[in-house]
Design a protein around this motif. Structure first.
Motif, PDB file in Angstrom:
ATOM      1  N   VAL A  19      -4.414   0.251  -0.228  1.00  0.00           N
ATOM      2  CA  VAL A  19      -3.506  -0.304  -1.445  1.00  0.00           C
ATOM      3  C   VAL A  19      -3.781   0.796  -2.439  1.00  0.00           C
ATOM      4  N   LYS A  29       0.100  -7.536  -3.085  1.00  0.00           N
ATOM      5  CA  LYS A  29       0.203  -7.202  -1.796  1.00  0.00           C
ATOM      6  C   LYS A  29      -1.189  -7.221  -1.097  1.00  0.00           C
ATOM      7  N   ILE A  80      -0.206   1.188   1.320  1.00  0.00           N
ATOM      8  CA  ILE A  80       0.918   0.403   0.404  1.00  0.00           C
ATOM      9  C   ILE A  80       0.621   1.507  -0.880  1.00  0.00           C
ATOM     10  N   VAL A 106       6.199   0.588  -3.030  1.00  0.00           N
ATOM     11  CA  VAL A 106       6.908  -0.670  -3.571  1.00  0.00           C
ATOM     12  C   VAL A 106       8.306  -0.194  -4.438  1.00  0.00           C
TER      13      VAL A 106
END
Length: 487
Positions: A19, A29, A80, A106
């Motif tokens: 992430v 997340k 992510i 995102v």
């Protein structure tokens, strides 16, 4: 049209996920990844208080600093990007793409290789909703609706069935028998017991249902009208039948949107008829219904429109009855009703039409048997099914029977579907208008004064197209006047 996303539930237990970002979004997340059993690695120069707590407790690995593409070389499975810097997010996406890693950026569908759906969770039962990343608020609204439909008892049911899965498969080794068992299970008292928090009684009920002698299952056929194409026009009974079917024998003109509502593991067999191309003989359709029903299957005979309006439904039921096959009928919205409504044409109107006639123009023989003088009477609406190839003959017969050359018509192509077209004009222009606009089957012809209301009342799709005068339509206009013209 873009290809749909491939739905996938990933097992991330014990697998590293990177992430990039240390703010509130990255925190959400990361928490979701932890719930899934993943091993998050969070890369950022600073962490939110929540992420800092997770790092201090060794629940996550913190990669302190600005994004470094080398982070992606440390055996991660997914990536992510959750920073508030578009340039960094793009760098993450490009680096992940170069390494063939799936990345989610995102709020940027274009840069994302996978999307995180809105999810309804009921224990092990998860329902994921995705808009392809383009309309997350729509997905969230759908999620709220589904939340209301499925309570926590469904999660308990999934857990119970999961624990007993081996016994169930042993008791019902054949897929069809196992499917029927689950249908009986869902319709029985089990969910009510789970809602009442009677878990022991629920497990006992499940074991009793398994031990009970499964009723002998005789095959059957459900004759289902699929309507004109818009899946929203299906009845609830039609949806039920499609979701219970083992075999679906469907016409060529049944829309793909309707077929997508059926059970995915059913056997789909196209048995359509076409005046121009390959057709399935009616005798072969009869044989398929008989074969699958005798094998104990639930067969859905899925027809466009309504099976009892020029759909040979009566012939098929007579065949089934003569062979002792159980059947039921689910009516559909026939094309005359659906196409007229979607074109803004009322089939009856106090000022224009007190009668409605539905006519098939499938072949020359059917045209020759029609009562053309009756069809040429005023103050009525004529709807011709399957008449695209016979428009010139229809015009000739009606003019010869005395119908006014100025009678309005509307040709509705692909009625109720996204690509619907409406062509309007006067009877004298009919075949030429169809040729000018290259009208193709499926198309419905509506004749009568109500057809002129298509311009005023259209509401679905593009406004009607209009016929333009041609040599042949002008010659029809100068034909000897009829009583109807004089009227």
């Amino acid at each position: 049209m873009d290809s749909p996303l491939f739905p996938l539930f990933a097992d991330l237990k014990g697998r590293a996920v990177l992430v990039v970002g240390g703010g509130a979004v990255a925190e959400r997340k990361t928490e979701a990844l932890l719930r899934a059993g993943a091993l998050p690695r969070v890369g950022a120069p600073a962490l939110s208080p929540g992420l800092q707590q997770l790092a201090d407790a060794d629940h996550i690995q913190w990669l302190n600093g600005q994004f470094d593409p080398a982070w992606l070389d440390q055996a991660v499975w997914l990536v992510i990007a959750a920073t508030d810097d578009n340039a960094i997010n793009r760098s993450v996406a490009e680096a992940a793409e170069a390494r063939r890693l799936f990345v989610n950026v995102v709020d940027d569908a274009a840069l994302s290789g996978f999307h995180v759906p809105a999810v309804v969770e009921r224990g092990p039962l998860q329902i994921a909703i995705s808009s392809g990343g383009g309309a997350p608020m729509v997905a969230r609204h759908v999620r709220r609706q589904i939340e209301e439909l499925f309570d926590q008892a469904w999660g308990q049911l999934a857990q119970l069935v999961s624990r007993k899965r081996g016994l169930i498969r042993e008791r019902f080794p054949e897929l069809a028998a196992r499917r029927r068992f689950f249908d009986r299970l869902i319709e029985g008292p089990l969910l009510g017991l789970l809602r009442a928090r009677q878990s022991i009684a629920a497990e006992t009920q499940l074991l009793l249902d398994m031990a009970a002698e499964a009723p002998a299952h005789a095959g059957s056929v459900v004759l289902v009208g699929a309507g004109s194409g818009d899946p929203g026009l299906l009845t609830l009974n039609a949806l039920r039948a499609l979701n219970q079917a083992d075999v679906i024998l469907h016409d060529r003109l049944v829309s793909a949107d309707v077929l997508q509502l059926a059970r995915r593991d059913a056997d789909f067999i196209e048995v359509g008829k076409s005046a121009q191309g390959h057709s399935t003989a009616q005798e072969h359709i009869h044989a398929l219904m008989l074969e699958h029903a005798r094998a104990g299957k639930r067969v859905v005979r899925l027809k466009g429109g309504d099976a009892f309006v020029f759909g040979r439904g009566g012939e098929e039921l007579q065949f089934l009855r003569s062979h002792g096959i159980a059947f039921e009928v689910v009516p559909g919205i026939t094309a005359a009703l659906a196409c007229a409504a979607y074109a803004g044409i009322p089939l009856t109107h106090r000022d224009h039409a007190q009668q409605l006639r539905l006519v098939t123009a499938h072949c020359k023989d059917s045209l020759d048997t029609l009562d053309w003088p009756a069809l040429a009477q005023p103050r009525q609406t004529l709807v011709f099914y399957m008449g695209v190839a016979a428009l010139a003959q229809i015009r000739s017969h009606l003019l010869g029977a005395g119908l006014a050359a100025s009678t309005p018509f509307a040709l509705i192509e692909n009625g109720s579907r996204a690509n619907q077209r409406v062509i309007s004009g006067q009877l004298r222009q009919l075949p030429d208008a169809a040729a000018q606009h290259q009208v193709q089957s499926p198309a419905l012809l509506i004749l009568g004064d109500v057809a002129a209301l298509a311009d005023e009342l259209h509401w679905f799709g593009a406004a009607p197209l209009h016929a333009t005068p041609t040599v042949s339509s002008l010659s029809a206009k100068t034909a000897p006047p009829t009583l109807a013209d004089a009227a």
